[in-house]
Design a protein around this motif. Structure first.
Motif, PDB file in Angstrom:
ATOM      1  N   ASN A  93       0.813  -1.192   0.095  1.00 48.08           N
ATOM      2  CA  ASN A  93       0.027   0.150  -0.140  1.00 48.08           C
ATOM      3  C   ASN A  93       0.846   1.255   0.036  1.00 48.08           C
ATOM      4  OD1 ASN A  93      -2.457  -1.560   0.051  1.00 48.08           O
ATOM      5  ND2 ASN A  93      -2.157  -1.591   2.392  1.00 48.08           N
TER       6      ASN A  93
ATOM      7  N   ASP B 198      -3.854  -3.157   5.475  1.00 44.85           N
ATOM      8  CA  ASP B 198      -4.674  -1.939   6.046  1.00 44.85           C
ATOM      9  C   ASP B 198      -5.419  -2.351   7.573  1.00 44.85           C
ATOM     10  OD1 ASP B 198      -4.087   0.059   4.339  1.00 44.85           O
ATOM     11  OD2 ASP B 198      -5.406  -0.310   2.955  1.00 44.85           O
ATOM     12  N   GLU B 199      -5.813  -3.577   7.452  1.00 46.85           N
ATOM     13  CA  GLU B 199      -6.392  -3.839   8.613  1.00 46.85           C
ATOM     14  C   GLU B 199      -5.762  -4.043   9.754  1.00 46.85           C
ATOM     15  OE1 GLU B 199     -10.017  -4.091   8.478  1.00 46.85           O
ATOM     16  OE2 GLU B 199      -9.857  -4.602  10.476  1.00 46.85           O
TER      17      GLU B 199
ATOM     18  N   ASN C 162      -4.586  -0.687  10.794  1.00 47.77           N
ATOM     19  CA  ASN C 162      -5.842   0.042  11.089  1.00 47.77           C
ATOM     20  C   ASN C 162      -5.995   1.566  10.538  1.00 47.77           C
ATOM     21  OD1 ASN C 162      -8.111   0.517  12.805  1.00 47.77           O
ATOM     22  ND2 ASN C 162      -6.928   1.528  14.618  1.00 47.77           N
ATOM     23  N   LEU C 163      -5.720   1.120   9.279  1.00 46.37           N
ATOM     24  CA  LEU C 163      -5.769   2.389   8.142  1.00 46.37           C
ATOM     25  C   LEU C 163      -7.011   2.232   7.338  1.00 46.37           C
ATOM     26  CD1 LEU C 163      -2.008   3.012   7.182  1.00 46.37           C
ATOM     27  CD2 LEU C 163      -3.413   4.246   8.941  1.00 46.37           C
ATOM     28  N   VAL C 164      -7.504   3.203   7.032  1.00 46.86           N
ATOM     29  CA  VAL C 164      -8.714   3.088   5.824  1.00 46.86           C
ATOM     30  C   VAL C 164      -8.118   3.055   4.608  1.00 46.86           C
ATOM     31  CG1 VAL C 164     -10.574   4.362   5.022  1.00 46.86           C
ATOM     32  CG2 VAL C 164     -10.187   4.850   7.338  1.00 46.86           C
TER      33      VAL C 164
ATOM     34  N   THR D 203     -19.300   0.353  11.114  1.00 45.13           N
ATOM     35  CA  THR D 203     -18.071   0.638  10.990  1.00 45.13           C
ATOM     36  C   THR D 203     -17.696   2.038  10.550  1.00 45.13           C
ATOM     37  OG1 THR D 203     -17.991  -0.243   8.952  1.00 45.13           O
ATOM     38  CG2 THR D 203     -17.035  -1.623  10.713  1.00 45.13           C
ATOM     39  N   ASP D 204     -18.665   2.666   9.735  1.00 42.95           N
ATOM     40  CA  ASP D 204     -18.509   4.015   9.291  1.00 42.95           C
ATOM     41  C   ASP D 204     -19.652   4.786   9.220  1.00 42.95           C
ATOM     42  OD1 ASP D 204     -17.120   6.389   8.498  1.00 42.95           O
ATOM     43  OD2 ASP D 204     -16.327   5.296   6.793  1.00 42.95           O
TER      44      ASP D 204
END
Lengths: 524, 524
Positions: free
Chosen positions: B233, B276-277, B280-282, B463-464
């Motif tokens: 990423n 990413d998970e 802990n990043l979007v 979650t969002d």
């Protein structure tokens, strides 16, 4: 120092990005900003594709631009129409823009398999459409869709499509990497070939599906292109379009081209954040040049070296693009920002003074809790005044209660706010309805303040209201940041509130907004 | 089909990105995933820089890898030490990894101004350090820091630094663009020069400060590099490192190189999201190849063409990288999108049929009123089911009431929601508090549904939560659009609600979200 023309398509191709949905007002705001910034062309939309874009062009025709020319976008005439009779072409003409960007097919496979018409006919369609629009006195930019893929598949035909547009008088020929799959070496070779064949100025329109849109665009310029298409922050369909916020600094700072009016490059960070704000998108912090992290140094060794010599770990200076250096370990940044902001509102401070330090501490604390004063200067000014003992309190909140009640599945909910405030020892207790909880609170607050500041209050109007979740992980219990924009006859201002409770966040922003507005009109 | 070696530095250079803070457990998790994925090298950390990395290497020494070699990272000996006596080198040796990546200075300016030692001495430091580690039987990869800038400033000295490492037996010489400011043409010329001078395998380690890290890395490979360093990423200091999630697909799919074991490229989307998970990043939705939008089509014309021939608007297939094609529903899309979406949920429709027309009309009407389904597939599916008579209602709303009360200027507001629903004639009447009105409603709804769908409900997590004002002109009475994202153990989905009342809009999105989630788990 050769000149490269900048063609911005944030409002057209950028709007095709997922999650982007500009209102007509948003588009007008961004167009004004881009004109101020100094891009050459602003592609406003596709008047054939939806009624919103037709409305936009009607609106924008009344705006006078200083630097930019407005562009409408559309396709060459369809097989069954002449250029004059094609309703889509008529939409372009009626949009009234001085410039028209016309896209046509350059890849034989697309002509035969997507458009489903003979190869020769497509060339006629390109030629006729350009010629017709030129005969009406418009500047015509021809976008050769899928040009790079087309050239790889059938070079002769791809070049013929450009020839058809050039022969009809097109003012620029733009090579599009529509699928974003081309590699820099391919872009270099194909652009060089085209530049050697045509006298018409050549442009590049590149998508980012391989993560190479910036490099490919710069490569096209090195190969002879003089016109660059892209979007602010790289918005666009799929992985986005070429990002002007990186391309412009590279062309100006590294390759010595001129893209913008003098002094404007330093505004690029602000333009980037402004557009994200209007689009209501969370800015990409890692974005080159303009991102919050672009000049943020974390590793101890880097921080140490960078404070000795900036160029040790920075390829350009942050000042050149209006960004800030941030040293993440020490959090030293900000002092000069506060001094500058204070000066703007007529308060003279010295960097390093206790006042500046106190204000910085408050800002740091609030930012840690999710505040952001980037787009909320009015709240920042109130905070600065409070921190400097220059604040005049206009009312005390005693409390409020908001009730939202829905009495059946098809019923509109009823919203009611009660509010108690106190001004100079006198209480006001009001109740009001509204379309939603913030509207109801706004109405109740206005009712309460009316007897004290009625004349001044009448001048203030709320114009915008935005909500963003700050820490998304926590779902509906996440912290939200509310930004409210207000205006009077002379100016507009923004305020911010943060809370896990959206009503509380809105109340903070609302109270700041009204207070700031009243202070503007009350005797000092 | 030549082989390119993949060197992952997510756990070392990636961890220097702002906002990234891996625990030892996180690092172990990611290392295991990378080994499974099949990268050649995993750089685990810098045992000299912090105790966490020392602990990590202690832990990871017990893990047996299938495909990858573990690497520890450090600098050449310091001026005042011999290689054997330098405690930082000792840390590297004691980390016990079979491979050591050693960085040294290649830019004369950095030697004299940051390191502050004579130029000759730096060459000795490189030579001694590599030689000592080789004598212990380790594989040594030499990272020539700032190589490209160094070569531009003093080519002779930069090449001498590589020579010092090569003479001492280094297994690879890696050219670093540490400041990320180099352009593709510079990378090409300098890499070619180095490849023509050295027999040792050459690698590239590029930063993204010009948004060109992917293009520069691919360019280095074209110029002869056979070893590629990057992160999953594109994590890393400032604007990040070269993104392996784009570089690997480009090298394998477009240039015919082999980077991973056969069949592993299809796992790259999952690896990207996994990392990413853990971090802990979007996830960056616009990320090439692996992003959620990478194969999402919005413009009607694109959707139509892509369903005729995938290659019309896709440079590679989504399957090749384990991603999905998504057809976004919007006012710009046409019948094909509806047909495709329906097919995905097992409903067979024909383009142009009355059902498709009815669904499109509903979408158009709702979009006119501020809805946007392009990020809300779950609401669209529910709408489609309703429109086709395939909808199973799980509960009826009888009503709700939300009260937000603030009792003083410094008091936290209290929020309480009461809710009445009906399932198969049985009523549930609940009350719950929350951090804000939507949270309180969510809690009340969960409480009410518990007795009917408790088992299924437990699996669903919000979650969002996003809010956007649709028509900003009207200030606080403006229409707002709320988007809620939820997930269970297998998937995530988004829903949308629109109203002038933010609570009503949130309720719609919330009700859709829970209903969609329950329908996934209930027997059909």
């Amino acid at each position: 120092m050769s000149r490269i023309t900048i063609f911005d398509t944030t409002l057209r191709d950028g709007a095709q990005g997922e999650g982007i949905s500009f209102s007509v007002e948003d588009k007008v705001k961004i167009a004004r900003k881009l004109d101020e910034f100094g891009v050459d062309y602003i592609e406003g939309g596709w008047p054939g594709s939806n009624p919103k874009d037709i409305e936009f062009f009607k609106h924008i025709a009344r705006v006078k631009f200083k630097n930019s020319k407005m562009v409408s976008f559309g396709c060459t005439r369809r097989p069954r129409h002449t250029a004059e009779s094609d309703p889509l072409i008529r939409n372009l003409v009626e949009s009234g823009t001085p410039v028209i960007a016309l896209f046509g097919k350059a890849w034989d496979f697309h002509v035969t398999d997507a458009l489903r018409c003979p190869l020769e006919q497509n060339l006629d369609m390109i030629h006729d459409s350009v010629k017709y629009l030129k005969s009406l006195g418009r500047e015509v930019i021809f976008d050769a869709e899928h040009f790079f893929d087309g050239c790889k598949a059938n070079e002769e035909y791809a070049l013929k499509s450009l020839q058809a547009a050039a022969d009809a008088g097109a003012d620029a020929l733009v090579l599009c990497d529509t699928n974003g799959g081309s590699l820099p070496m391919e872009v270099r070779d194909i652009t060089s070939l085209v530049c050697s064949r045509f006298k018409t100025p050549i442009g590049a329109h590149i998508h980012n599906d391989s993560g190479m849109a910036i490099a490919n665009t710069v490569t096209a310029v090195r190969a002879g292109a003089v016109h660059v298409q892209g979007t602010i922050n790289g918005y666009g369909e799929r992985c986005g379009n070429a990002n002007l916020c990186a391309i412009i600094p590279i062309l100006e700072l590294k390759l010595g081209h001129r893209c913008l009016p003098p002094g404007k490059l330093e505004e690029i960070t602000e333009v980037s954040r402004f557009v994200d704000e209007v689009a209501n998108l969370v800015p990409d912090e890692r974005q080159p040049f303009v991102g919050k992290c672009a000049f943020a140094h974390k590793a101890g060794m880097h921080v140490d070296a960078v404070t000795k010599h900036e160029s040790t770990y920075e390829h350009v200076t942050p000042e050149s693009v209006g960004n800030d250096r941030r040293l993440l370990v020490s959090e030293l940044s900000g002092g000069s920002t506060v001094v500058q902001k204070a000066a703007k509102i007529g308060i003279d401070l010295t960097k390093g003074s206790p006042e500046v330090k106190a204000a910085l501490d408050t800002v740091a604390h609030l930012e840690h809790n999710g505040y952001s004063f980037d787009g909320a200067e009015a709240s920042f000014e109130l905070l600065l005044r409070k921190s400097l003992g220059m604040y005049r309190k206009l009312f005390d909140l005693k409390g409020f209660r908001v009730i939202i009640e829905k009495r059946g599945p098809e019923e509109e909910p009823i919203t009611e706010a009660t509010l108690k405030i106190c001004v100079d020892g006198k209480e006001a207790f009001t109740v009001a309805e509204g379309d939603g909880p913030v509207h109801a609170l706004d109405n109740a607050l206005r009712l309460a303040l009316k007897q004290f500041y009625g004349k001044e209050l009448a001048k203030i109007k709320l114009t915008d209201f935005k909500v963003r979740v700050v820490n998304t992980r926590a779902g509906t219990a996440a912290k939200v940041r509310t930004v409210i924009e207000s205006m009077d006859s002379e100016d507009s201002w923004s305020t911010v509130g943060v809370s896990t409770n959206i009503i509380e966040a809105s109340w903070s922003a609302l109270a700041d907004s009204v207070e700031y507005g009243l202070l503007r009109h009350l005797p000092k």
